[in-house]
Structure formats: C-alpha cells, structure tokens
Design a protein around this motif. Structure first.
Motif, PDB file in Angstrom:
ATOM      1  N   SER A  84      40.728  38.638  41.147  1.00 10.98           N
ATOM      2  CA  SER A  84      40.315  39.667  42.089  1.00 10.98           C
ATOM      3  C   SER A  84      41.633  40.153  42.965  1.00 10.98           C
ATOM      4  O   SER A  84      42.790  39.635  43.047  1.00 10.98           O
ATOM      5  CB  SER A  84      39.595  38.845  43.178  1.00 10.98           C
ATOM      6  OG  SER A  84      40.547  37.713  43.651  1.00 10.98           O
ATOM      7  N   TYR A  85      41.625  41.383  43.545  1.00  7.93           N
ATOM      8  CA  TYR A  85      42.581  42.017  44.424  1.00  7.93           C
ATOM      9  C   TYR A  85      43.819  42.046  43.854  1.00  7.93           C
ATOM     10  O   TYR A  85      44.822  41.992  44.332  1.00  7.93           O
ATOM     11  CB  TYR A  85      42.906  41.166  45.929  1.00  7.93           C
ATOM     12  CG  TYR A  85      41.606  41.107  46.564  1.00  7.93           C
ATOM     13  CD1 TYR A  85      41.367  41.998  47.407  1.00  7.93           C
ATOM     14  CD2 TYR A  85      40.952  40.013  46.622  1.00  7.93           C
ATOM     15  CE1 TYR A  85      40.433  41.749  48.363  1.00  7.93           C
ATOM     16  CE2 TYR A  85      39.696  39.547  47.644  1.00  7.93           C
ATOM     17  CZ  TYR A  85      39.517  40.838  48.337  1.00  7.93           C
ATOM     18  OH  TYR A  85      38.302  40.767  49.220  1.00  7.93           O
ATOM     19  N   ASN A  86      43.927  42.405  42.598  1.00  4.20           N
ATOM     20  CA  ASN A  86      44.907  42.775  41.750  1.00  4.20           C
ATOM     21  C   ASN A  86      45.184  44.328  41.893  1.00  4.20           C
ATOM     22  O   ASN A  86      44.504  45.191  42.277  1.00  4.20           O
ATOM     23  CB  ASN A  86      44.850  42.422  40.242  1.00  4.20           C
ATOM     24  CG  ASN A  86      44.672  40.950  40.204  1.00  4.20           C
ATOM     25  OD1 ASN A  86      45.636  40.251  40.449  1.00  4.20           O
ATOM     26  ND2 ASN A  86      43.638  40.371  39.855  1.00  4.20           N
ATOM     27  N   ASN A  87      46.640  44.924  41.401  1.00  4.74           N
ATOM     28  CA  ASN A  87      47.179  46.079  41.798  1.00  4.74           C
ATOM     29  C   ASN A  87      47.336  46.187  43.096  1.00  4.74           C
ATOM     30  O   ASN A  87      47.079  47.299  43.629  1.00  4.74           O
ATOM     31  CB  ASN A  87      46.423  47.309  41.273  1.00  4.74           C
ATOM     32  CG  ASN A  87      46.960  48.642  41.054  1.00  4.74           C
ATOM     33  OD1 ASN A  87      48.309  48.513  41.165  1.00  4.74           O
ATOM     34  ND2 ASN A  87      46.408  49.468  41.178  1.00  4.74           N
ATOM     35  N   LEU A  88      48.020  45.344  43.877  1.00  5.80           N
ATOM     36  CA  LEU A  88      48.417  45.564  45.304  1.00  5.80           C
ATOM     37  C   LEU A  88      49.557  46.545  45.337  1.00  5.80           C
ATOM     38  O   LEU A  88      49.637  47.158  46.435  1.00  5.80           O
ATOM     39  CB  LEU A  88      48.750  44.113  45.795  1.00  5.80           C
ATOM     40  CG  LEU A  88      47.716  43.087  46.128  1.00  5.80           C
ATOM     41  CD1 LEU A  88      48.501  41.858  46.684  1.00  5.80           C
ATOM     42  CD2 LEU A  88      46.859  43.471  47.046  1.00  5.80           C
ATOM     43  N   GLU A  89      50.495  46.601  44.538  1.00  8.58           N
ATOM     44  CA  GLU A  89      51.247  47.693  44.577  1.00  8.58           C
ATOM     45  C   GLU A  89      50.800  49.157  44.071  1.00  8.58           C
ATOM     46  O   GLU A  89      51.666  50.084  44.082  1.00  8.58           O
ATOM     47  CB  GLU A  89      52.536  47.223  43.595  1.00  8.58           C
ATOM     48  CG  GLU A  89      53.324  46.045  44.078  1.00  8.58           C
ATOM     49  CD  GLU A  89      54.035  46.017  45.343  1.00  8.58           C
ATOM     50  OE1 GLU A  89      54.439  47.141  45.859  1.00  8.58           O
ATOM     51  OE2 GLU A  89      53.819  45.015  46.039  1.00  8.58           O
TER      52      GLU A  89
END
Length: 565
Positions: A298-303
C-alpha cells in the motif's frame, strides 16, 4: 519495453476515461500518516538449539549464544555457519547493510520488533540564516534509473536521499536556495546536508545505505527472513537474486525506491507489509513461480515516478507461474498488481485491489487466471487487459472503478520468435469474462472497443456470460462499449438487453436496477459479502478445475457471482 499506456489508446478512449489526467495526477498522502502508519508484526518464532543472537548493543566479546549475551550483526553474519538461525533482539539497528553469502534464517526474537535502518542519526547542526547545515556529509544518492521512469512533473523523484525528522519525511529539493520548512538538500560536491526545519532537540535520520538485506549469492539460496522491519534504504530494503528465499511477516517501508526486488525463481513473500516506498512495493523479473500471499502492499510511489513506466504496488516482468493471492493492494499512486512484458501463466486470485490507478493490470503477456478478487475504487480501471492473450476473468467483484473492466488491443506485436511460439504474441485474444459482478462503476462498466486496430471486439473477447450488472437507476446506463465490426468499432450499449440482441453474448447475465443495492451487505462501507437473497447467489457457471483450485473452491458445480472468498 515496458508499457507507456497513454500512447496506446485512441483519442476517443482518452476522452472517455480521462487517462491523461488520471494517470498523472498524484494522490495525496498525509505526512502524518507516513510517520505513524508503519509497524512490525509481533511474531513468536521458535528458537532452535544452536541459534545465534544479535542486538543493537551487542558486543563482539559476548558469546552470541544466548539472548542475554548477543553479538553485533556483523559478527553473527561473519561467524555463524551456513544453515544457522540468527535471532534479532528488538530495537533499531543503524546504518545496516547485510550481504548474505551463506544460507541463514534471520528472525525476530519472540514478541520483539527489530528495525534495520539504512540511515544514521545526525547531530552537530550549524544554523545558517533560516536553515541548518551538517558539514562533512559524505553520502549522496543521485538518480540511477532510466530517464523515462521519472515523470517530468516530478524531476526530483529519482534522487534517492532521504531525511526524516521525528519520523516525518522531508522533501528533497534541487538546490540550496529552495530549502525551506519541510525540505532538505544534499550538496555532494561540498559534502554538506541542509534542512529547512529546526533539527535541534529532535531525532534526525538520513540515508547512508543503498540496500538492506542482499540475498544474491547462490550460497544463500533457501534463506529465510521473518519478523523484521527494514526502512530508509536508497534502493531496496531486500534484494533477492538467488532461488528459494522466503520473506514473511516482515515490514519493508519508507525506502526510496522499492520494498523488495526479486530476480530469481521460487521465492515466497508471505504476510509482509510492503508500504510507503518511493517507487514500487515489489519489483519482480525472471521471478518464475514467485508466490505473493497475504501481503499488504500500500501507499507506494510516494515520489511520483511515472505511472506508465514502472511505478506500482507490484510489477512483474518476464516471469512464468507467478501466483498472487490473498493480498491487499491499496492506495498505491500507481498500478496495483501489474504483470507486464512477456509474463505467462499468471494467477491473481482472492486479492483486494482498491484505490490504485488500475487495480489489476495484465499487459503484453499470455495466460492468466484473474478470479475471485474484490476490485473497487480504482481511478482508471478495476481490471485491465492490454495486448495480452488468454486471460480468464471469473468471479470478480468490480465496484466503483472508473471503468470496471477495460479490454484493449493495439498495434503492438511481439517480434521474438521463441516467445511467439509459446503464445506470447502481444495480441489481445481469448479473453473470457464470466461470473463477475459489475457494480455501479463511475464510468463504463465494461469497456472493450476495437477502434485501435479496427476490429470487432469479439476477436478479443469470444466469451462473456453469467455476469451481473447493477445500477441504482435506469437513467444511469449500464454502458457496455463494444465493437461490432472494424467499421463499427465502438458502440455504446445502454442496457444489457440491447447488448445481448446485437452480439448474442451475455445470454445468462443479469441487468439489475434498484435504488437499494440487493447484492451486498454494505457496499458503502466496502463490505462486498453477499447479503441473504442476493441475486448473485447460485447464478454462476460451474468453474473449470484449474480456476476452482486456484480460488480454493470445488469445481463442477454452480457458484455465486462475484468474489467467492
């Protein structure tokens, strides 16, 4: 190589689905959530005789053979024999990099939570005007990925440095002049680190290691990692390049690129929390027979890496026989579960995929079972098939996605003779769609035009039946979009009856219009279990044996519609 989805849709499709906006708009993730949401599972693994013990305060002069006389990690890795179990006492292990050249079991001490961090605590700050400076900073992690992986709107995504103050991440900026509250800048030439928030009397952590646990040496094949936490690595928390490795009940979070990378066969990832990473949760290539089971991703690709290139919850490339079951894949600013680039024999079953861009994506690949998944609230599509063949889509619950199901073929074709001989043609054919519930999508329920290559949709999808389509009011069309021929490549059918009349398909399917949902216990609260008397009960076609086995139900008898487990 990898997909760039925006380029493969007609302008008509872009207009209908607003892909140009949906696939580039970042999702908002509160910084407080990033700081507070990550924990390690409490585990209680048995400790075998002859185990070695480590702790953050372990000493080389200790025996290493009891919980009260632990070693430092470095001594245990160097001294323990192949096949040994190394038990980690709770606490935080700083600036840790562990390349394994022996087969080990690395596990948490019962009911304790050991964190391995690729960062160090920084003190000795010097105030410089309205910002603060750390001199003698010898670490820098500039971009090391393909340029097209970076979205031009977010050019700093590829810079892999990380700084946290009291657990809250700062945002990296490209020069000293831009440093302000909540940001940081690395000046590698002058060996300085700048932050714009007051670091005094606070815990400041900054990344010093690229990788955490590296299981690449063939002598480490069969190693096990369980019950640990890994954070603050510039590349991967765990990097696997040898066979038979198991990672379970481990947290891999807040890493600049990926939680875990797998580039070898027969790896198992079970019960892990793989979340809040900069680009991907799981990256897998040549990962034949990979098992992903009961993980939270979950909540990946914060960048905000490019969502059309590689950012994802899970991305699988050039792999055969991957099984992903029982996972929750949610809130990724990217694709959720994504099989791409000549993968084959993929099984996605019993997963929940919600609040991603595309929940489940099967692209330029061959043979998939996509069954008994609950897929809802994804901003572009729930399930998408693109230039992929022999996808069998059974018993999924598809709700409130922009398009619940999207099937598309384009002019892309495989040119590798060896792959083509195995059926990996990159042509959308033999898609089967049965026993699914299409529930109140935000756009088209079933979107399968043939305009990109001027063909009838039935070439892509020869069989679709025993599905249910639900909408709250007759004024909201069911919206099946289908090509009857190359010249009539995108017809909009506003009722199931009109679609059935024109195509001869969906003979046993349901079109349900009711202001009160008759299907689910509480879809508003994302409880998609069938309620008593649901029209989905007993309406499903009996399952083929391999699909029933993959889901975990009996074959050869009628089933309910929608997800079965």
């Amino acid at each position: 190589m990898n997909s760039q989805c925006n380029k493969h849709f007609s302008l008509h499709m872009l207009a209908k689905l607003a892909l140009a906006v949906l696939m580039t708009t970042p999702f908002a993730v509160p910084q407080t959530a990033i700081a507070a949401a990550i924990n390690i599972k409490r585990t209680n693994y048995g400790i075998p005789n002859g185990a070695f013990f480590v702790s953050p305060t372990g000493q080389p002069g200790n025996s290493g053979r009891s919980a009260n006389s632990p070693w430092p990690i470095s001594k245990a890795i160097a001294s323990a024999p192949s096949g040994a179990t190394i038990v980690f006492r709770g606490g935080t292990y700083r600036n840790v990099r562990l390349p394994l050249n022996k087969r080990f079991t690395l596990q948490a001490y019962p009911n304790e939570q050991p964190w391995l961090k690729g960062s160090t605590i920084i003190t000795g700050w010097v105030k410089e005007g309205n910002i603060w400076r750390k001199d003698g900073w010898n670490y820098s992690f500039p971009p090391n990925q393909q340029a097209r992986a970076v979205d031009p709107k977010f050019p700093m995504a590829g810079y892999r440095d990380m700084v946290y103050i009291n657990g809250v991440p700062l945002k990296q900026v490209g020069n000293k002049a831009r440093v302000g509250p909540g940001t940081f800048y690395v000046d590698p030439r002058n060996k300085k680190l700048y932050v714009g928030s007051n670091p005094n009397s606070k815990t400041v952590e900054a990344t010093t290691q690229a990788e955490g646990i590296i299981v690449w040496n063939n002598s480490a094949a069969g190693s096990v990692v369980r019950g640990l936490g890994l954070a603050h690595y510039a590349d991967q928390a765990i990097k696997i390049g040898t066979s038979g490795v198991t990672v379970e009940n481990t947290t891999m979070a807040r890493n600049a690129m990926e939680g875990v990378t797998v580039k070898s066969p027969n790896v198992k990832l079970r019960g892990n929390n793989i979340s809040y990473n900069g680009r991907k949760g799981v990256g897998a290539s040549y990962a034949h027979r990979l098992l992903l089971e009961n993980n939270v991703i979950s909540y990946n690709n914060l960048e905000n890496f490019s969502t059309s290139w590689s950012a994802s919850g899970v991305k699988i490339l050039w792999s055969d026989g991957v099984v992903a079951r029982g996972n929750t894949v949610a809130n990724n600013k990217s694709m959720g579960l994504w099989a791409d680039e000549s993968s084959s024999n993929i099984t996605f079953v019993n997963n929940v995929a919600r609040n991603n861009i595309i929940g489940i994506y099967f692209e330029i690949s061959h043979k998939a079972i996509i069954a008994s998944n609950v897929v809802h609230n994804n901003s572009t599509a729930g399930i998408m098939i693109l230039n992929a063949s022999a996808a069998r889509i059974y018993n999924n619950t598809l709700a409130r996605n922009h398009a619940n199901l999207l099937v598309q073929d384009t002019s892309r074709r495989n040119t590798k003779a060896k792959e083509i001989s195995k059926g990996i043609t990159w042509t959308t054919r033999n898609t089967v769609v049965k026993n699914n519930v299409f529930w109140n999508s935000n756009g088209p329920m079933f979107y399968a035009p043939g305009c990109a290559v001027k063909q009838a949709s039935r070439l892509m999808i020869p069989a679709t039946n025993n599905n249910a389509y639900y909408r709250r009011a007759a004024s909201r069309p069911v919206n099946l979009i289908w090509g009857l021929s190359g010249n009539q490549c995108s017809q909009n059918f506003t009722s199931l009856a009109s679609f059935r009349s024109a195509t001869g398909l969906e003979g046993n399917s349901l079109d349900v219009v009711n202001s009160n949902d008759p299907f689910f216990i509480n879809a508003g609260a994302n409880d998609f279990r069938l309620k008593g008397g649901s029209p989905a009960m007993g309406r499903g076609e009996p399952l083929p044996a391999d699909i029933a086995n993959a889901i975990g139900v009996s074959a050869g008898r009628k089933v309910n519609l929608g997800a079965l487990r």
